[in-house]
Design an enzyme around this catalytic site. Structure first.
Site, PDB file in Angstrom:
ATOM      1  N   HIS A 192      -7.039  -9.364   5.134  1.00 55.01           N
ATOM      2  CA  HIS A 192      -5.779  -9.995   5.564  1.00 55.01           C
ATOM      3  C   HIS A 192      -6.060 -11.117   6.573  1.00 55.01           C
ATOM      4  O   HIS A 192      -5.343 -12.106   6.625  1.00 55.01           O
ATOM      5  CB  HIS A 192      -4.826  -8.967   6.180  1.00 55.01           C
ATOM      6  CG  HIS A 192      -4.049  -8.176   5.158  1.00 55.01           C
ATOM      7  ND1 HIS A 192      -3.270  -8.775   4.200  1.00 55.01           N
ATOM      8  CD2 HIS A 192      -3.936  -6.843   4.953  1.00 55.01           C
ATOM      9  CE1 HIS A 192      -2.707  -7.838   3.443  1.00 55.01           C
ATOM     10  NE2 HIS A 192      -3.092  -6.654   3.878  1.00 55.01           N
ATOM     11  N   THR A 202      -1.320   4.303   3.486  1.00 51.90           N
ATOM     12  CA  THR A 202      -2.119   5.094   2.536  1.00 51.90           C
ATOM     13  C   THR A 202      -2.208   6.576   2.920  1.00 51.90           C
ATOM     14  O   THR A 202      -1.843   7.444   2.120  1.00 51.90           O
ATOM     15  CB  THR A 202      -3.508   4.465   2.345  1.00 51.90           C
ATOM     16  OG1 THR A 202      -3.324   3.090   1.991  1.00 51.90           O
ATOM     17  CG2 THR A 202      -4.296   5.166   1.266  1.00 51.90           C
ATOM     18  N   GLU A 216      -7.665   7.377  26.926  1.00 51.52           N
ATOM     19  CA  GLU A 216      -8.900   6.591  26.994  1.00 51.52           C
ATOM     20  C   GLU A 216      -8.874   5.599  28.161  1.00 51.52           C
ATOM     21  O   GLU A 216      -9.857   5.444  28.870  1.00 51.52           O
ATOM     22  CB  GLU A 216      -9.058   5.852  25.661  1.00 51.52           C
ATOM     23  CG  GLU A 216     -10.459   5.403  25.349  1.00 51.52           C
ATOM     24  CD  GLU A 216     -10.564   4.854  23.927  1.00 51.52           C
ATOM     25  OE1 GLU A 216      -9.714   5.200  23.069  1.00 51.52           O
ATOM     26  OE2 GLU A 216     -11.490   4.075  23.671  1.00 51.52           O
ATOM     27  N   SER A 257       0.781  -1.249   0.000  1.00 51.60           N
ATOM     28  CA  SER A 257       0.000   0.000   0.000  1.00 51.60           C
ATOM     29  C   SER A 257       0.812   1.298   0.000  1.00 51.60           C
ATOM     30  O   SER A 257       0.280   2.338  -0.369  1.00 51.60           O
ATOM     31  CB  SER A 257      -0.940   0.027   1.205  1.00 51.60           C
ATOM     32  OG  SER A 257      -1.883  -0.998   1.102  1.00 51.60           O
ATOM     33  N   ASP A 301      -6.377   0.735  -3.806  1.00 49.13           N
ATOM     34  CA  ASP A 301      -4.933   0.731  -4.042  1.00 49.13           C
ATOM     35  C   ASP A 301      -4.472  -0.594  -4.642  1.00 49.13           C
ATOM     36  O   ASP A 301      -3.513  -0.654  -5.386  1.00 49.13           O
ATOM     37  CB  ASP A 301      -4.166   1.075  -2.753  1.00 49.13           C
ATOM     38  CG  ASP A 301      -4.676   0.326  -1.531  1.00 49.13           C
ATOM     39  OD1 ASP A 301      -5.656  -0.444  -1.645  1.00 49.13           O
ATOM     40  OD2 ASP A 301      -4.079   0.501  -0.454  1.00 49.13           O
ATOM     41  N   GLU A 303      -9.779   7.494   3.262  1.00 44.65           N
ATOM     42  CA  GLU A 303      -9.482   6.075   3.101  1.00 44.65           C
ATOM     43  C   GLU A 303     -10.428   5.208   3.937  1.00 44.65           C
ATOM     44  O   GLU A 303     -10.579   5.426   5.144  1.00 44.65           O
ATOM     45  CB  GLU A 303      -8.045   5.770   3.545  1.00 44.65           C
ATOM     46  CG  GLU A 303      -7.678   4.313   3.275  1.00 44.65           C
ATOM     47  CD  GLU A 303      -6.481   3.795   4.059  1.00 44.65           C
ATOM     48  OE1 GLU A 303      -5.874   2.825   3.588  1.00 44.65           O
ATOM     49  OE2 GLU A 303      -6.172   4.336   5.134  1.00 44.65           O
TER      50      GLU A 303
END
Ligand SMILES: *[C@@H]1O[C@H](CO)[C@@H](O)[C@H](O)[C@H]1NC(C)=O
Ligand SMILES: *[C@@H]1O[C@H](CO)[C@@H](O)[C@H](O)[C@H]1NC(C)=O
Length: 530
Positions: free
Chosen positions: A343, A175, A236, A108, A380, A334
């Site tokens: 994946h 990306t 967080e 990518s 991509d 994106e």
């Protein structure tokens, strides 16, 4: 004989009329005629793109688009195959060849460099020409500016436009990083990711974003940990050790200090309630980092106050901030986790991410005008993901090949199989698993694959480009991937194309000649039917 053929012809004509009146359930002729009518009305928009939005569905190959379309339709209780995604309504479509300078099947960083910076390059490289080898920090430093390539975001800033980068991955991931960073390896996200002995002392990607690219007005995504010292607790969870920086820099504070110096309205947010509270009419710079790592999958997203905004919400907020600039804007969005789910061979998560990505596009279309905004949707690269099995219409896209279709071509091991499969990845089992009674609709179900890998690889097939707005007709065939950046620059008069941009002649969109040609084409069509 003669009367029989007359009767038969009459019956055929009658049936033909019935069909053309839409008596059958799906009138294929009407659907095609409507498409033809729209195609004949099509006129190139040769104006200047005031705004450009590039949507990248990471890993969203054509088979993913196809399955996502069915998944979306089935969620609405329909068979699914007939569903039209928002970007499938765009008038101009082309194919994109995604190979890299050194790779038949790319990753990518090199594809994002092609898409945004306009040149193909080497494996794992961001924003640099292929004169630099992968991981070669020395070559990157020695060659300096001559090796660096600027993205459409940087070109837009040079022309006074507003810019934004929005993603569901870490903002320092391949990306999004190609829109602002130059790195001989995409993994150099924080200083802790650069081994000075092995790599040298190149500048990490997070530092490049804050130091060299603080003029990008809207930055939204995950990846907080690369911006905060390892000693600072995560906001967080209050956990120590989540953050990564070893150099002690707090890049979020640095960003705030820089924006303060510009006397502009700025805001850093890390959770949904603060994001929601941002008044888009009264903010110039917005940095949102909603997760230490990637943002959550939509199917697992915490939508509460401490949770994360959706891709659609981030896209809408970005457009509303950026469109206040009279000179226009360039925004990159994106849908980054389609790729991650693939994946893992987890098809349901990938399809849900793709549908969310489509929602964000729908929002962008509704917030902008087609006359002055070029919207490009592409991927991509693809994944080895397939939809097979002669399945019946409306068969559950996440389910097993239905029994009737199974009999058309039965498996030689006599066990059922799912219609969605992977060429490689973690879904491999030997012997193959008997899927009888297995819930393949689960979000964490791992589809079967042919070759055992921890993560599936990308695939090298062409991906789609879908476009609407000024100069979108320049996507018209089979293109090299880096052509996308050139069309964006040409359409918006940026970068290489800012000088010879004849703004006078191009602002008179669809002049009388094209209107006449279109009228002429319509008349020819009507006559041909008579
Ligand atoms: C860099 O990598 C080498 C070789 O793997 C290792 O010995 C060294 O400890 C690493 N240095 C740092 C700072 O991580
Ligand atoms: C697959 O599993 C089902 C249910 O346990 C069983 O009835 C069937 O015989 C199995 N098929 C094969 C080929 O093992």
């Amino acid at each position: 004989m003669k009367t029989r053929s007359v009767v038969s012809l009459t019956i055929k004509l009658f049936i033909g009329v019935l069909l053309s009146k839409g008596i059958q359930c799906t009138n294929w002729n009407e659907i095609a005629k409507e498409s033809l009518k729209n195609a004949l009305k099509l006129q190139p928009n040769t104006g200047i793109a005031q705004n450009v939005i590039v949507f990248v569905g990471d890993g969203m190959g054509l088979s993913t688009i196809n399955a996502a379309r069915i998944y979306k339709g089935q969620k609405q209780g329909k068979p699914g195959e007939e569903t039209i995604l928002e970007f499938e309504k765009f008038p101009h479509v082309a194919l994109s060849k995604v190979y890299g300078t050194d790779k038949q099947v790319p990753e990518s960083a090199q594809t994002a460099t092609a898409l945004f910076c306009g040149v193909k390059t080497n494996f794992n490289i961001l924003g640099l020409r292929d004169s630099v080898g992968t991981s070669d920090c020395n070559a990157q430093k020695t060659q300096g500016k001559t090796a660096e390539v600027s993205s459409i975001v940087r070109h837009a800033i040079e022309q006074g436009k507003s810019t934004g980068v929005v993603t569901t991955t870490r903002i320092t991931h391949a990306t999004p990083a190609a829109t602002y960073a130059h790195a001989a390896h995409r993994d150099w996200e924080s200083d802790a990711d650069i081994n000075s002995t092995l790599h040298g002392d190149c500048k990490d990607i997070a530092l490049q974003l804050i130091n060299d690219n603080h003029d990008i007005q809207v930055v939204l995504g995950g990846g907080r940990r690369a911006f905060l010292p390892v000693t600072v607790p995560d906001p967080e969870t209050n956990a120590i050790g989540v953050n990564k920086r070893l150099d002690g820099r707090n890049l979020i504070e640095t960003w705030e200090t820089i924006q303060q110096g510009k006397s502009k309205n700025y805001r850093y947010v890390w959770r949904k309630q603060d994001f929601d509270a941002v008044d888009e009419n009264n903010i110039d710079y917005l940095l949102g980092l909603f997760n230490p790592a990637h943002m959550e999958y939509e199917l697992e997203r915490d939508t509460g106050n401490n949770g994360e905004p959706s891709l659609t919400e981030m896209t809408a907020k970005a457009i509303k901030i950026l469109r206040r600039n009279k000179k226009g804007f360039v925004l990159v969005v994106e849908g980054g986790r389609i790729d991650h789910a693939h994946h893992d061979n987890k098809a349901k998560k990938a399809l849900e991410e793709a549908v969310q990505f489509d929602e964000a596009i729908k929002e962008a279309v509704s917030l902008t005008s087609q006359k002055e905004t070029l919207i490009i949707v592409t991927a991509d690269h693809s994944h080895p993901f397939s939809l097979t099995g002669y399945t019946n219409r409306g068969n559950d896209i996440l389910g097993l090949v239905d029994e009737e279709s199974f009999k058309v071509e039965p498996t030689t091991d006599h066990m059922p199989y799912s219609s969605l499969l992977y060429g490689n990845g973690p879904g491999y089992r030997s012997p193959r698993q008997n899927l009888t009674g297995i819930n393949t609709d689960d979000k964490d179900y791992i589809q079967q694959s042919a070759v055992p890998l921890e993560y599936d690889t990308h695939s090298g097939e062409d991906v789609g480009i879908f476009a609407q707005g000024p100069m979108s007709h320049l996507f018209h065939g089979v293109h090299e991937q880096h052509y996308v950046s050139h069309v964006v620059q040409y359409a918006a008069c940026l970068g290489d194309y800012s000088e010879d941009c004849d703004k006078e002649s191009r602002s008179s969109t669809s002049g009388s000649t094209t209107q006449f040609l279109s009228l002429f084409a319509s008349l020819c069509f009507i006559f041909s039917l008579m």
